[in-house]
Design a protein around this motif. Sequence first.
Motif, PDB file in Angstrom:
ATOM      1  N   LEU A   1       0.830  -1.204   0.000  1.00 55.45           N
ATOM      2  CA  LEU A   1       0.000   0.000   0.000  1.00 55.45           C
ATOM      3  C   LEU A   1       0.865   1.254   0.000  1.00 55.45           C
ATOM      4  O   LEU A   1       0.574   2.228  -0.710  1.00 55.45           O
ATOM      5  CB  LEU A   1      -0.921  -0.002   1.223  1.00 55.45           C
ATOM      6  N   ALA A   2       1.946   1.248   0.765  1.00 53.36           N
ATOM      7  CA  ALA A   2       2.853   2.401   0.809  1.00 53.36           C
ATOM      8  C   ALA A   2       3.476   2.678  -0.557  1.00 53.36           C
ATOM      9  O   ALA A   2       3.689   3.837  -0.933  1.00 53.36           O
ATOM     10  CB  ALA A   2       3.938   2.168   1.850  1.00 53.36           C
ATOM     11  N   ALA A   3       3.752   1.623  -1.315  1.00 55.60           N
ATOM     12  CA  ALA A   3       4.322   1.807  -2.657  1.00 55.60           C
ATOM     13  C   ALA A   3       3.296   2.400  -3.612  1.00 55.60           C
ATOM     14  O   ALA A   3       3.633   3.225  -4.467  1.00 55.60           O
ATOM     15  CB  ALA A   3       4.840   0.475  -3.187  1.00 55.60           C
ATOM     16  N   ARG A   4       2.013   1.996  -3.454  1.00 59.98           N
ATOM     17  CA  ARG A   4       0.955   2.503  -4.338  1.00 59.98           C
ATOM     18  C   ARG A   4       0.509   3.906  -3.946  1.00 59.98           C
ATOM     19  O   ARG A   4       0.141   4.707  -4.806  1.00 59.98           O
ATOM     20  CB  ARG A   4      -0.257   1.567  -4.297  1.00 59.98           C
ATOM     21  N   ARG A   5       0.466   4.185  -2.644  1.00 61.15           N
ATOM     22  CA  ARG A   5      -0.103   5.436  -2.150  1.00 61.15           C
ATOM     23  C   ARG A   5       0.891   6.147  -1.222  1.00 61.15           C
ATOM     24  O   ARG A   5       0.673   6.266  -0.014  1.00 61.15           O
ATOM     25  CB  ARG A   5      -1.406   5.158  -1.403  1.00 61.15           C
ATOM     26  N   PRO A   6       2.024   6.605  -1.748  1.00 60.97           N
ATOM     27  CA  PRO A   6       3.052   7.203  -0.876  1.00 60.97           C
ATOM     28  C   PRO A   6       2.575   8.429  -0.112  1.00 60.97           C
ATOM     29  O   PRO A   6       3.110   8.744   0.955  1.00 60.97           O
ATOM     30  CB  PRO A   6       4.182   7.552  -1.852  1.00 60.97           C
ATOM     31  N   GLU A   7       1.550   9.108  -0.635  1.00 65.31           N
ATOM     32  CA  GLU A   7       1.063  10.307   0.066  1.00 65.31           C
ATOM     33  C   GLU A   7       0.472   9.968   1.429  1.00 65.31           C
ATOM     34  O   GLU A   7       0.392  10.831   2.317  1.00 65.31           O
ATOM     35  CB  GLU A   7       0.033  11.044  -0.802  1.00 65.31           C
ATOM     36  N   LEU A   8       0.045   8.712   1.607  1.00 62.99           N
ATOM     37  CA  LEU A   8      -0.511   8.296   2.899  1.00 62.99           C
ATOM     38  C   LEU A   8       0.571   8.090   3.950  1.00 62.99           C
ATOM     39  O   LEU A   8       0.264   7.943   5.140  1.00 62.99           O
ATOM     40  CB  LEU A   8      -1.308   6.996   2.746  1.00 62.99           C
ATOM     41  N   PHE A   9       1.834   8.074   3.512  1.00 58.70           N
ATOM     42  CA  PHE A   9       2.943   7.779   4.415  1.00 58.70           C
ATOM     43  C   PHE A   9       3.963   8.921   4.415  1.00 58.70           C
ATOM     44  O   PHE A   9       5.155   8.704   4.610  1.00 58.70           O
ATOM     45  CB  PHE A   9       3.596   6.456   4.010  1.00 58.70           C
ATOM     46  N   ALA A  10       3.479  10.143   4.210  1.00 57.50           N
ATOM     47  CA  ALA A  10       4.360  11.309   4.147  1.00 57.50           C
ATOM     48  C   ALA A  10       5.142  11.461   5.454  1.00 57.50           C
ATOM     49  O   ALA A  10       4.584  11.293   6.543  1.00 57.50           O
ATOM     50  CB  ALA A  10       3.538  12.570   3.880  1.00 57.50           C
ATOM     51  N   PRO A  11       6.415  11.777   5.380  1.00 57.96           N
ATOM     52  CA  PRO A  11       7.209  11.935   6.600  1.00 57.96           C
ATOM     53  C   PRO A  11       6.770  13.146   7.411  1.00 57.96           C
ATOM     54  O   PRO A  11       6.267  14.135   6.866  1.00 57.96           O
ATOM     55  CB  PRO A  11       8.638  12.101   6.072  1.00 57.96           C
ATOM     56  N   SER A  12       6.946  13.066   8.726  1.00 52.19           N
ATOM     57  CA  SER A  12       6.567  14.161   9.613  1.00 52.19           C
ATOM     58  C   SER A  12       7.460  14.139  10.841  1.00 52.19           C
ATOM     59  O   SER A  12       7.752  13.069  11.399  1.00 52.19           O
ATOM     60  CB  SER A  12       5.109  14.023  10.048  1.00 52.19           C
ATOM     61  N   ASP A  13       7.878  15.335  11.283  1.00 51.55           N
ATOM     62  CA  ASP A  13       8.634  15.442  12.530  1.00 51.55           C
ATOM     63  C   ASP A  13       7.723  15.322  13.747  1.00 51.55           C
ATOM     64  O   ASP A  13       8.186  15.038  14.851  1.00 51.55           O
ATOM     65  CB  ASP A  13       9.372  16.785  12.590  1.00 51.55           C
ATOM     66  N   GLN A  14       6.417  15.560  13.552  1.00 50.71           N
ATOM     67  CA  GLN A  14       5.477  15.522  14.663  1.00 50.71           C
ATOM     68  C   GLN A  14       5.143  14.089  15.074  1.00 50.71           C
ATOM     69  O   GLN A  14       5.164  13.739  16.257  1.00 50.71           O
ATOM     70  CB  GLN A  14       4.194  16.273  14.292  1.00 50.71           C
ATOM     71  N   ILE A  15       4.782  13.259  14.093  1.00 51.30           N
ATOM     72  CA  ILE A  15       4.472  11.846  14.349  1.00 51.30           C
ATOM     73  C   ILE A  15       5.217  11.028  13.296  1.00 51.30           C
ATOM     74  O   ILE A  15       4.654  10.651  12.263  1.00 51.30           O
ATOM     75  CB  ILE A  15       2.961  11.576  14.294  1.00 51.30           C
ATOM     76  N   PRO A  16       6.494  10.733  13.548  1.00 52.68           N
ATOM     77  CA  PRO A  16       7.271   9.953  12.571  1.00 52.68           C
ATOM     78  C   PRO A  16       6.771   8.516  12.489  1.00 52.68           C
ATOM     79  O   PRO A  16       6.389   7.912  13.487  1.00 52.68           O
ATOM     80  CB  PRO A  16       8.700  10.003  13.129  1.00 52.68           C
ATOM     81  N   LEU A  17       6.792   7.966  11.272  1.00 51.80           N
ATOM     82  CA  LEU A  17       6.444   6.569  11.047  1.00 51.80           C
ATOM     83  C   LEU A  17       7.707   5.733  10.960  1.00 51.80           C
ATOM     84  O   LEU A  17       8.702   6.146  10.356  1.00 51.80           O
ATOM     85  CB  LEU A  17       5.671   6.420   9.729  1.00 51.80           C
ATOM     86  N   CYS A  18       7.653   4.549  11.541  1.00 52.99           N
ATOM     87  CA  CYS A  18       8.725   3.576  11.348  1.00 52.99           C
ATOM     88  C   CYS A  18       8.395   2.780  10.093  1.00 52.99           C
ATOM     89  O   CYS A  18       7.354   2.122  10.025  1.00 52.99           O
ATOM     90  CB  CYS A  18       8.834   2.650  12.555  1.00 52.99           C
ATOM     91  N   MET A  19       9.265   2.861   9.096  1.00 49.84           N
ATOM     92  CA  MET A  19       9.024   2.171   7.836  1.00 49.84           C
ATOM     93  C   MET A  19      10.086   1.110   7.579  1.00 49.84           C
ATOM     94  O   MET A  19      10.361   0.766   6.428  1.00 49.84           O
ATOM     95  CB  MET A  19       8.972   3.188   6.685  1.00 49.84           C
TER      96      MET A  19
END
Length: 218
Positions: A10-28
Amino acid sequence: MDSITQYFQLAARRPELFAPSDQIPLCMDEETLRNYSASTGKPVGVVYDNSPYYFVLADLCIRENGELYTYARVVYPHKSNGVVVIPCRNSRFGLLSIFRHPPRMESGGEFPRGFGEDLTPAENGAKELWEELGVRIAPEELEFLGEIQTDTGISAGKVQVFCAQVGEVDIPADNGEGIHGLRWVTPEEMAQQVADGTITDGITLGAYLQYLCRKKHS
């Protein structure tokens, strides 16, 4: 396919859903996700697939001190997660009577709406009018008012808002959506039912506010 593999697809298809953020970083990092899920017993990734309507994700997020934690959200297969159409007739608004499964109760009145599909928003709106009101109207006859985000606390999905002038209405008896009636209300009745708490559906309220603001400033 397991939940974490599906998550990275899903992250490969919809990268906008996994945008980086300093506020709530995602572990990818896939290995970290798998180790966290195995050690805590908590599901991570696409934890519920309710295609074609929505997915529930459990993201693995990182606190300032490096601690890992899960944070759930709902995402939709399409960038527009749906449409809502305000039916207008003789200066009145059409409100559907619907029994809603999630709260297990009758809603106080709603405009026709539906999830996103492989259609343009206007085509989807015309489809919903046919399915829920039995009204045939060309997509180009719908007036686009804008879009709303219904609950940014659980989803980034956006709903496209339209209004439409409609004629005779014949609600299909086999609509399968808990719809069992329609009432036409004047602008004054609509305002009163919002004020007294009869109408509580968030999408209907957001669409109605957008309608009022657009008409006032057009």
